[in-house]
Design a protein around this motif. Structure first.
Motif, PDB file in Angstrom:
ATOM      1  N   ALA A   1      -8.842  -0.654   4.079  1.00 48.20           N
ATOM      2  CA  ALA A   1      -8.186   0.017   2.955  1.00 48.20           C
ATOM      3  C   ALA A   1      -7.171  -0.880   2.253  1.00 48.20           C
ATOM      4  O   ALA A   1      -6.938  -0.739   1.052  1.00 48.20           O
ATOM      5  CB  ALA A   1      -7.500   1.297   3.444  1.00 48.20           C
ATOM      6  N   ILE A   2      -6.553  -1.825   2.984  1.00 45.88           N
ATOM      7  CA  ILE A   2      -5.488  -2.635   2.377  1.00 45.88           C
ATOM      8  C   ILE A   2      -5.983  -3.975   1.861  1.00 45.88           C
ATOM      9  O   ILE A   2      -5.175  -4.823   1.477  1.00 45.88           O
ATOM     10  CB  ILE A   2      -4.334  -2.862   3.372  1.00 45.88           C
TER      11      ILE A   2
ATOM     12  N   CYS B   1       0.327   8.348   7.794  1.00 46.26           N
ATOM     13  CA  CYS B   1       1.758   8.423   8.075  1.00 46.26           C
ATOM     14  C   CYS B   1       2.545   7.878   6.893  1.00 46.26           C
ATOM     15  O   CYS B   1       2.080   6.971   6.184  1.00 46.26           O
ATOM     16  CB  CYS B   1       2.107   7.613   9.327  1.00 46.26           C
ATOM     17  N   ARG B   2       3.702   8.421   6.689  1.00 47.57           N
ATOM     18  CA  ARG B   2       4.653   7.862   5.732  1.00 47.57           C
ATOM     19  C   ARG B   2       5.750   7.155   6.518  1.00 47.57           C
ATOM     20  O   ARG B   2       5.961   7.427   7.702  1.00 47.57           O
ATOM     21  CB  ARG B   2       5.254   8.951   4.861  1.00 47.57           C
TER      22      ARG B   2
ATOM     23  N   TYR C   1       0.841  -1.197   0.000  1.00 46.34           N
ATOM     24  CA  TYR C   1       0.000   0.000   0.000  1.00 46.34           C
ATOM     25  C   TYR C   1       0.876   1.247   0.000  1.00 46.34           C
ATOM     26  O   TYR C   1       0.613   2.208  -0.742  1.00 46.34           O
ATOM     27  CB  TYR C   1      -0.918  -0.020   1.222  1.00 46.34           C
ATOM     28  N   HIS C   2       1.914   1.235   0.821  1.00 48.03           N
ATOM     29  CA  HIS C   2       2.816   2.389   0.882  1.00 48.03           C
ATOM     30  C   HIS C   2       3.572   2.569  -0.430  1.00 48.03           C
ATOM     31  O   HIS C   2       3.817   3.706  -0.868  1.00 48.03           O
ATOM     32  CB  HIS C   2       3.794   2.215   2.045  1.00 48.03           C
ATOM     33  N   ASP C   3       3.931   1.483  -1.068  1.00 48.14           N
ATOM     34  CA  ASP C   3       4.617   1.583  -2.361  1.00 48.14           C
ATOM     35  C   ASP C   3       3.732   2.257  -3.407  1.00 48.14           C
ATOM     36  O   ASP C   3       4.226   3.022  -4.240  1.00 48.14           O
ATOM     37  CB  ASP C   3       5.030   0.192  -2.852  1.00 48.14           C
ATOM     38  N   VAL C   4       2.422   1.972  -3.358  1.00 50.77           N
ATOM     39  CA  VAL C   4       1.510   2.515  -4.356  1.00 50.77           C
ATOM     40  C   VAL C   4       1.137   3.965  -4.048  1.00 50.77           C
ATOM     41  O   VAL C   4       1.169   4.835  -4.929  1.00 50.77           O
ATOM     42  CB  VAL C   4       0.242   1.643  -4.450  1.00 50.77           C
ATOM     43  N   TYR C   5       0.790   4.247  -2.790  1.00 52.36           N
ATOM     44  CA  TYR C   5       0.254   5.560  -2.431  1.00 52.36           C
ATOM     45  C   TYR C   5       1.267   6.473  -1.742  1.00 52.36           C
ATOM     46  O   TYR C   5       0.938   7.617  -1.413  1.00 52.36           O
ATOM     47  CB  TYR C   5      -0.973   5.387  -1.528  1.00 52.36           C
TER      48      TYR C   5
END
Length: 317
Positions: free
Chosen positions: A104-105, A211-212, A70-74
């Motif tokens: 969400a994931i 958060c990132r 998810y973090h890789d995409v958004y």
């Protein structure tokens, strides 16, 4: 003479020995079997629990991979949950639509069909259009050692921005909740208190904000992002926060004020992390690794690894 002896031998009957066990022998055998079974059953149970614990750890690793993708995409992690007043602009910790980070994931957990066919993110969780989504059981979000049902009845008891909700509402059970941090929900989120900071926890998952990985200044390997909670005292859900639901926010996020499995008041049970594993409680770190933490962990260490940017210096045992 030989002929007579042969005839005598032919007339002799073979000696018959007594057949079967005596009562004493039977009792001894039963006692030995009982002892062997008594020694074997704990070993079998321990092996089964070890398998369940490994399966639980694997579930958490899947959640970790889902968060990483998810973090890789958004380029950010999902918000802990989404909550606004009915104007859809003013944040509210018990607001709508209420969907959580774990909803969400779903596409990154190979559950895109659930998100595409059952979930209507634009509507509140309590809306009838989301009836099927609210009770959808996601195996990845369930601990095999948990004794709770697949769903649980959510009663009213929290603030609400929606009228006409008919409680109790049946909700799907989930055992993995986001890390809000060390601050109590009612202190950080209740706007009537001077301690309210807009419901922004010092952990990773909180209201409406993302958060990132760059925000986790303590390091990904030093930051807990998801923890386990059993259904014995505090059933939780993967779905989200239902406006007006009892302990609604604590159903999707947890507070690390106390070590996991601490025996506190019922309210703190709902905020705490816990498990039914004899060895401790599973936690997911931001780097995707899973570790088990016991209730005997030092509180300062537990608080340090529960925050995203505390700048603590400690040596983890």
């Amino acid at each position: 003479m030989k002929t007579l002896e042969k005839k005598k031998n032919k007339n002799k009957r073979p000696i018959q020995l007594p057949f079967g066990f005596t009562l004493v022998e039977l009792l001894v055998v039963i006692a030995i079997i009982g002892i062997l079974v008594g020694l074997l059953l704990p070993a079998v149970q321990a092996a089964r629990e070890a398998a369940r614990r490994m399966s639980c750890s694997n579930n958490m690793k899947q959640v970790g991979l889902g968060l990483q993708m998810y973090h890789d995409v958004y380029r950010e992690l999902p918000a802990g949950w989404r909550g606004f007043e009915e104007d859809q602009e003013t944040p509210h910790w018990f607001g709508v639509p209420g969907w959580s980070w774990s909803a969400a994931i779903l596409p990154f957990l190979e559950q895109a069909a659930v998100q595409d066919n059952l979930i209507h993110f634009e509507y509140p969780i309590s809306d009838p259009i989301n009836d099927d989504a609210r009770v959808a059981m996601i195996a990845t979000y369930r601990c095999p050692s948990d004794i709770g049902d697949k769903t649980f009845p959510l009663n009213d008891g929290g603030p609400s921005v929606v009228t006409g909700i008919s409680f109790p509402i049946e909700m799907a059970t989930g055992n993995y909740i986001g890390m809000f941090g060390t601050e109590e929900f009612h202190l950080a989120c209740n706007p009537s208190l001077p301690t309210c900071n807009g419901c922004e926890g010092n952990g990773t998952f909180f209201l409406n904000r993302q958060c990132r990985f760059a925000d986790l200044l303590d390091g990904l390997s030093n930051t807990l992002v998801v923890g386990e909670r059993n259904s014995l005292y505090a059933p939780s859900t993967w779905v989200g926060v239902v406006s007006g639901g009892e302990h609604g926010v604590a159903r999707v996020a947890g507070v690390s004020s106390y070590p996991p499995n601490s025996k506190q008041t019922p309210t703190q049970y709902f905020h705490n992390f816990s498990s039914l594993h004899p060895g401790g409680t599973h936690f997911l770190r931001a780097d995707g690794s899973v570790r088990m933490i016991t209730e005997f962990i030092d509180e300062e260490v537990f608080h340090a690894i529960s925050t995203r940017a505390g700048h603590e210096v400690f040596i983890e045992p």
